[in-house]
Write a protein that holds these residues in place. Structure first.
Motif, PDB file in Angstrom:
ATOM      1  N   MET A   1       0.840  -1.198   0.000  1.00  0.00           N
ATOM      2  CA  MET A   1       0.000   0.000   0.000  1.00  0.00           C
ATOM      3  C   MET A   1       0.877   1.251   0.000  1.00  0.00           C
ATOM      4  O   MET A   1       1.804   1.354   0.800  1.00  0.00           O
ATOM      5  N   THR A   2       0.599   2.156  -0.904  1.00  0.00           N
ATOM      6  CA  THR A   2       1.328   3.424  -0.993  1.00  0.00           C
ATOM      7  C   THR A   2       0.573   4.495  -0.224  1.00  0.00           C
ATOM      8  O   THR A   2      -0.629   4.687  -0.424  1.00  0.00           O
ATOM      9  N   ASP A  47      -3.827   0.528  -5.013  1.00  0.00           N
ATOM     10  CA  ASP A  47      -3.142   0.305  -3.727  1.00  0.00           C
ATOM     11  C   ASP A  47      -2.598   1.597  -3.133  1.00  0.00           C
ATOM     12  O   ASP A  47      -1.473   1.647  -2.611  1.00  0.00           O
ATOM     13  N   THR A  48      -3.408   2.642  -3.192  1.00  0.00           N
ATOM     14  CA  THR A  48      -3.063   3.920  -2.594  1.00  0.00           C
ATOM     15  C   THR A  48      -3.965   4.188  -1.404  1.00  0.00           C
ATOM     16  O   THR A  48      -5.172   3.925  -1.462  1.00  0.00           O
ATOM     17  N   ALA A  63     -13.527  13.176   5.671  1.00  0.00           N
ATOM     18  CA  ALA A  63     -12.875  12.434   4.594  1.00  0.00           C
ATOM     19  C   ALA A  63     -13.040  10.932   4.794  1.00  0.00           C
ATOM     20  O   ALA A  63     -13.306  10.190   3.845  1.00  0.00           O
ATOM     21  N   LEU A  64     -12.905  10.478   6.041  1.00  0.00           N
ATOM     22  CA  LEU A  64     -13.041   9.053   6.321  1.00  0.00           C
ATOM     23  C   LEU A  64     -14.427   8.546   5.967  1.00  0.00           C
ATOM     24  O   LEU A  64     -14.586   7.498   5.319  1.00  0.00           O
ATOM     25  N   LEU A  71     -10.983   5.710  -1.894  1.00  0.00           N
ATOM     26  CA  LEU A  71      -9.790   4.949  -1.543  1.00  0.00           C
ATOM     27  C   LEU A  71      -9.675   4.948  -0.024  1.00  0.00           C
ATOM     28  O   LEU A  71     -10.330   5.759   0.642  1.00  0.00           O
ATOM     29  N   PRO A  72      -8.870   4.059   0.561  1.00  0.00           N
ATOM     30  CA  PRO A  72      -8.789   3.989   2.020  1.00  0.00           C
ATOM     31  C   PRO A  72      -8.277   5.292   2.633  1.00  0.00           C
ATOM     32  O   PRO A  72      -7.318   5.880   2.155  1.00  0.00           O
ATOM     33  N   VAL A  73      -8.952   5.727   3.713  1.00  0.00           N
ATOM     34  CA  VAL A  73      -8.547   6.903   4.473  1.00  0.00           C
ATOM     35  C   VAL A  73      -8.248   6.455   5.892  1.00  0.00           C
ATOM     36  O   VAL A  73      -9.075   5.812   6.544  1.00  0.00           O
ATOM     37  N   ARG A  74      -7.053   6.792   6.381  1.00  0.00           N
ATOM     38  CA  ARG A  74      -6.646   6.407   7.735  1.00  0.00           C
ATOM     39  C   ARG A  74      -6.418   7.663   8.566  1.00  0.00           C
ATOM     40  O   ARG A  74      -5.730   8.588   8.135  1.00  0.00           O
TER      41      ARG A  74
END
Length: 326
Positions: A1-2, A47-48, A63-64, A71-74
């Motif tokens: 994951m980038t 994979d971003t 944003a989450l 795309l995934p937000v952490r």
């Protein structure tokens, strides 16, 4: 994951200059639309993920929950106090520590200055979102997000797809040092007040790493004498007067919809690493990237120089012009 770090400055684009000019406030919904456009571009690269600070104002949580389908937000490190310049610097360091390969920052020159103060080892991509945006990318935000993700996954040499920024080093008499990206100004007031500087009669000296004739701010004043850009290995020093000196004024764009006259007594280019020293018998203050930051005592000297030792700043145009491989 980038991993890509994203900073949205909640206070950018809301200073007093927008009240005295013909500028609308940069609202929270508009900033989140900017975030949506950035994330849409980033999502084009597999994979971003995006990492953000769980800020007090709630941009990270928005944003989450609202952009997580792109795309995934952490989120990291929930904040318990309102955001400020120091917190922006801290956020940039946290995102680097969380594995970000680039920090995308939405805000004006003041925001980008705060990110530059973090001394990052990774590049930044500054996105216009403030009142003055000389240091910022003003092109399409979706393309900027795509470029940030491409850089992160390809591992380009940042000097081939960007540049190392110039920094204005401001050395105070007590040994303390401040930094600016675009402009430093010697101002007559002996207080910081509402921070923002926009009245020409307040300014006695200008020291500019960039002098852009088409972007608003103090940098605009110098753009009519000696346009100076990010790749130029010089700075510009201006000494200002007033209307009583019999000089023709230079009309400068200080903010959207605000054109004011400046009376320039002298202008000179200054080589990198060459110092300029200011002081005022009555005391004053130094504004950095458009905001009064340091108060000076009477006759207290301050030394300024420009060095090319700032953060690496990515150029989306250069990234996207390269073959798209990931």
């Amino acid at each position: 994951m980038t991993t890509i770090g994203l900073i949205i400055n909640p206070m950018a684009g809301r200073d007093i200059r927008r009240l005295v000019a013909a500028a609308s406030l940069q609202s929270a919904p508009e900033k989140m639309l900017t975030a949506r456009r950035l994330l849409s571009g980033m999502a084009a690269v597999p994979d971003t993920e995006v990492v953000m600070v769980n800020d007090y104002e709630g941009f990270g949580r928005y944003a989450l929950h609202e952009l997580g389908e792109l795309l995934p937000v952490r989120l990291v490190a929930a904040e318990k106090e309102p955001s400020n310049g120091a917190s922006t610097t801290d956020w940039a360091r946290r995102l680097q520590d969380e594995g970000a390969r680039v920090v995308v920052s939405v805000g004006g020159d003041g925001t980008q200055r705060n990110v530059a103060q973090a001394g990052l080892r990774i590049p930044m991509l500054p996105i216009a979102g403030g009142t003055n945006n000389v240091a910022c990318w003003t092109g399409d935000q979706t393309a900027a997000g795509f470029a940030a993700a491409l850089y992160a996954v390809r591992g380009d040499d940042p000097l081939l797809v960007g540049r190392q920024a110039k920094l204005i080093h401001v050395q105070l008499d007590n040994g303390h040092e401040e930094l600016a990206l675009i402009d430093a100004a010697l101002v007559r007031q002996t207080y910081t007040g509402a921070l923002a500087v926009w009245r020409p009669e307040d300014v006695e000296q200008l020291f500019l790493s960039m002098a852009d004739p088409v972007r608003p701010g103090l940098s605009n004043v110098g753009g009519f004498f000696q346009p100076t850009y990010a790749d130029d290995d010089v700075a510009l020093h201006l000494t200002l007067g007033d209307e009583t000196m019999g000089q023709r004024p230079v009309l400068a764009v200080m903010a959207p919809g605000l054109v004011v006259p400046f009376y320039v007594k002298a202008s000179a280019t200054v080589d990198l690493n060459s110092p300029v020293v200011w002081s005022r018998p009555q005391g004053g203050s130094v504004a950095l990237d458009g905001e009064r930051t340091v108060v000076l005592r009477p006759d207290e000297p301050v030394s300024l120089r420009v060095e090319r030792d700032g953060p690496f700043v990515l150029d989306p145009q250069k990234i996207l012009a390269a073959p798209t491989q990931f």
